[in-house]
Design a protein around this motif. Sequence first.
Motif, PDB file in Angstrom:
ATOM      1  N   UNK A   1      -0.844  91.855 -70.560  1.00  0.00           N
ATOM      2  CA  UNK A   1       0.269  91.051 -71.073  1.00  0.00           C
ATOM      3  C   UNK A   1       0.112  89.572 -70.713  1.00  0.00           C
ATOM      4  N   UNK A   2      -0.391  89.274 -69.504  1.00  0.00           N
ATOM      5  CA  UNK A   2      -0.478  87.878 -69.063  1.00  0.00           C
ATOM      6  C   UNK A   2      -1.492  87.077 -69.892  1.00  0.00           C
ATOM      7  N   UNK A   3      -2.762  87.518 -70.016  1.00  0.00           N
ATOM      8  CA  UNK A   3      -3.696  86.727 -70.830  1.00  0.00           C
ATOM      9  C   UNK A   3      -3.333  86.715 -72.312  1.00  0.00           C
ATOM     10  N   UNK A   4      -2.757  87.803 -72.812  1.00  0.00           N
ATOM     11  CA  UNK A   4      -2.377  87.840 -74.225  1.00  0.00           C
ATOM     12  C   UNK A   4      -1.254  86.842 -74.501  1.00  0.00           C
TER      13      UNK A   4
ATOM     14  N   UNK B   1      -1.869  79.439 -61.818  1.00  0.00           N
ATOM     15  CA  UNK B   1      -2.205  80.076 -63.090  1.00  0.00           C
ATOM     16  C   UNK B   1      -3.609  80.680 -63.054  1.00  0.00           C
ATOM     17  N   UNK B   2      -4.565  79.941 -62.481  1.00  0.00           N
ATOM     18  CA  UNK B   2      -5.939  80.456 -62.413  1.00  0.00           C
ATOM     19  C   UNK B   2      -6.003  81.738 -61.590  1.00  0.00           C
ATOM     20  N   UNK B   3      -5.251  81.776 -60.486  1.00  0.00           N
ATOM     21  CA  UNK B   3      -5.229  82.977 -59.644  1.00  0.00           C
ATOM     22  C   UNK B   3      -4.654  84.172 -60.406  1.00  0.00           C
ATOM     23  N   UNK B   4      -3.611  83.888 -61.169  1.00  0.00           N
ATOM     24  CA  UNK B   4      -3.008  84.973 -61.942  1.00  0.00           C
ATOM     25  C   UNK B   4      -3.943  85.467 -63.046  1.00  0.00           C
ATOM     26  N   UNK B   5      -4.691  84.536 -63.628  1.00  0.00           N
ATOM     27  CA  UNK B   5      -5.666  84.963 -64.648  1.00  0.00           C
ATOM     28  C   UNK B   5      -6.731  85.869 -64.030  1.00  0.00           C
TER      29      UNK B   5
ATOM     30  N   UNK C   1      -7.493  94.620 -65.202  1.00  0.00           N
ATOM     31  CA  UNK C   1      -7.954  95.318 -66.408  1.00  0.00           C
ATOM     32  C   UNK C   1      -9.283  96.021 -66.164  1.00  0.00           C
ATOM     33  N   UNK C   2     -10.212  95.309 -65.562  1.00  0.00           N
ATOM     34  CA  UNK C   2     -11.536  95.893 -65.325  1.00  0.00           C
ATOM     35  C   UNK C   2     -11.463  97.021 -64.303  1.00  0.00           C
ATOM     36  N   UNK C   3     -10.624  96.852 -63.276  1.00  0.00           N
ATOM     37  CA  UNK C   3     -10.510  97.876 -62.232  1.00  0.00           C
ATOM     38  C   UNK C   3      -9.973  99.185 -62.792  1.00  0.00           C
ATOM     39  N   UNK C   4      -8.909  99.117 -63.578  1.00  0.00           N
ATOM     40  CA  UNK C   4      -8.343 100.337 -64.159  1.00  0.00           C
ATOM     41  C   UNK C   4      -9.335 100.980 -65.126  1.00  0.00           C
ATOM     42  N   UNK C   5      -9.957 100.156 -65.971  1.00  0.00           N
ATOM     43  CA  UNK C   5     -10.905 100.686 -66.948  1.00  0.00           C
ATOM     44  C   UNK C   5     -12.085 101.373 -66.270  1.00  0.00           C
ATOM     45  N   UNK C   6     -12.653 100.732 -65.260  1.00  0.00           N
ATOM     46  CA  UNK C   6     -13.806 101.307 -64.560  1.00  0.00           C
ATOM     47  C   UNK C   6     -13.418 102.584 -63.819  1.00  0.00           C
ATOM     48  N   UNK C   7     -12.263 102.567 -63.173  1.00  0.00           N
ATOM     49  CA  UNK C   7     -11.831 103.751 -62.428  1.00  0.00           C
ATOM     50  C   UNK C   7     -11.624 104.947 -63.349  1.00  0.00           C
ATOM     51  N   UNK C   8     -11.146 104.711 -64.551  1.00  0.00           N
ATOM     52  CA  UNK C   8     -10.898 105.807 -65.487  1.00  0.00           C
ATOM     53  C   UNK C   8     -12.192 106.274 -66.142  1.00  0.00           C
ATOM     54  N   UNK C   9     -13.030 105.333 -66.568  1.00  0.00           N
ATOM     55  CA  UNK C   9     -14.224 105.692 -67.325  1.00  0.00           C
ATOM     56  C   UNK C   9     -15.279 106.395 -66.476  1.00  0.00           C
ATOM     57  N   UNK C  10     -15.351 106.068 -65.190  1.00  0.00           N
ATOM     58  CA  UNK C  10     -16.408 106.654 -64.350  1.00  0.00           C
ATOM     59  C   UNK C  10     -16.310 108.181 -64.308  1.00  0.00           C
TER      60      UNK C  10
ATOM     61  N   UNK D   1       5.829  90.444 -65.388  1.00  0.00           N
ATOM     62  CA  UNK D   1       5.192  91.722 -65.740  1.00  0.00           C
ATOM     63  C   UNK D   1       3.885  91.913 -64.989  1.00  0.00           C
ATOM     64  N   UNK D   2       3.112  90.830 -64.868  1.00  0.00           N
ATOM     65  CA  UNK D   2       1.837  90.902 -64.147  1.00  0.00           C
ATOM     66  C   UNK D   2       2.064  91.299 -62.696  1.00  0.00           C
ATOM     67  N   UNK D   3       3.051  90.688 -62.042  1.00  0.00           N
ATOM     68  CA  UNK D   3       3.268  90.961 -60.636  1.00  0.00           C
ATOM     69  C   UNK D   3       3.784  92.381 -60.414  1.00  0.00           C
ATOM     70  N   UNK D   4       4.679  92.837 -61.282  1.00  0.00           N
ATOM     71  CA  UNK D   4       5.162  94.218 -61.162  1.00  0.00           C
ATOM     72  C   UNK D   4       4.009  95.196 -61.358  1.00  0.00           C
ATOM     73  N   UNK D   5       3.154  94.918 -62.350  1.00  0.00           N
ATOM     74  CA  UNK D   5       1.996  95.791 -62.610  1.00  0.00           C
ATOM     75  C   UNK D   5       1.051  95.811 -61.419  1.00  0.00           C
TER      76      UNK D   5
END
Length: 498
Positions: A369-372, A391-395, A402-411, A478-482
Amino acid sequence: MRLSFRRGISALVAVVGTVVLAAAPVPAGVARADGHRSHGRVQDGAGLVHQEVSFRGGDGLVLHGTVLSTATAQRAPARPGIVLIGGSGPGPREEYRQEAEAFARAGITTLVYDKRTVRYSRLDRDFGLLAADAVAGVRLLRGRPGVDPHHVGLWGFSEGGWVAPLAAARSSDVGFVITIGGPGHSPLRTQTWNLTTHLRHRGITGSFLPALEGPAAQLVASTGLFPEGDFDPLPALRRLRHTPVLALWGDHDRQVPPRESAQIFRRTLAGAGNRHVVVRFLRDAAHNGHRTSDGFDRIAGPLYQGKRLGALAPGYVHTLTSWVAAVAAGHPPRSSTASAPPQPVSSAPAAGAWYAWLPPVLLLLGFAAYPVSGALRRIARRPRPGPARGAALRRWLAGLGLVAVTTAVLCPLAVYVVGDGGAAGPVVAGRPSGWLVAQALSVSVVVLTGVTVRRRRNGQRTPAGSRPHVRPGVARATLMVTAVLFVPWALWWGTLRP
């Protein structure tokens, strides 16, 4: 070919008929009214007759196979027959040639056929359809000269251990059932045990194994990525009240939990009132009943697709053929169970939950949601809702999340989809390399979350009047809650555990 005008009409009909036959899916041969076709007979140097046949499976698909028998089978008294049902995968008949020839030499007319490639794949599987194919093979053998139609049975290996009882439960044409490496649990639970056993053999330890057995298995079940994953073999077994059953397992079976499966077969069939169930374990045998030293290798035997199949284990053929001979003689052996060998580990229940896909999806949406929102704001040329501080830290936090969730699921998901423990990647420090990456990313997300929260608090403690108070935007909140919710999810999934 030249045609005369005087025979033009008849020649045209002949040509059309030839074209139709050439395009037909069943090769030319001796056809019967039931759709079965027999082709040329070939006798090998060992005295076995190989006859190519074609028959229609459960949905009318033409299947091709070979019937093996001794040269004197048709002149001798009627003999029993057996149809071989292969394990998972493409299952061409060549993979089971050793069994087919051994059974035929013992006087059992044997049909081995190529498994269907239509409506059968990693993501599309129907045991009922495979059972219908097997029943069609039984009917083919029942109609052959020299075969006793009352004693034509099924041999099911591995996946065939689900299919053979199902076929016998649906058709009275099946005279007996033999399984080798037959699973007593559902396919998903069995495959989970298979994968974790092979991963342990590769030296993998730690949180990846519980993740594979728990949340990853639930995700696979909820998304339908494992076809027939929740198939229950017990109803079919309960219907085999009078069908003689011989259930075999290798004592080094590392793909199906042998002790548990044997207990399920024995208990379920006995509860159904079947008094002719023989449970045996083959010494020095792997999952397929072939010779092995530990269950992971194969000793001797032919090569198949570059891999050693292993020779048939000592006593395998004798155990099977003597049992079939007793059944064919009208004296099926009474129920008995051999002592089960030790099983390395117990299998874990694979209880599916329809909502298992929801947490990772929500996390992915929350981090995205944040980068979009930032991209949409730039496209619309709207001003940023507040100062650019952090802002840079949040990005970074959103991207790493995103990468952490994707990698954890795909492995672990790749391990299930590919069906091979090697899909987990190289092993580093007792863990798959992909899982180590997922763990490192998860730790990074937690650290960045802590840094972001700390900066936010420091900003809120700024003396009044030094800077305007700006309410955080929806995307930032939303980013912080996530990010906060990511922590318990990663603990449950296993990437924040050793």
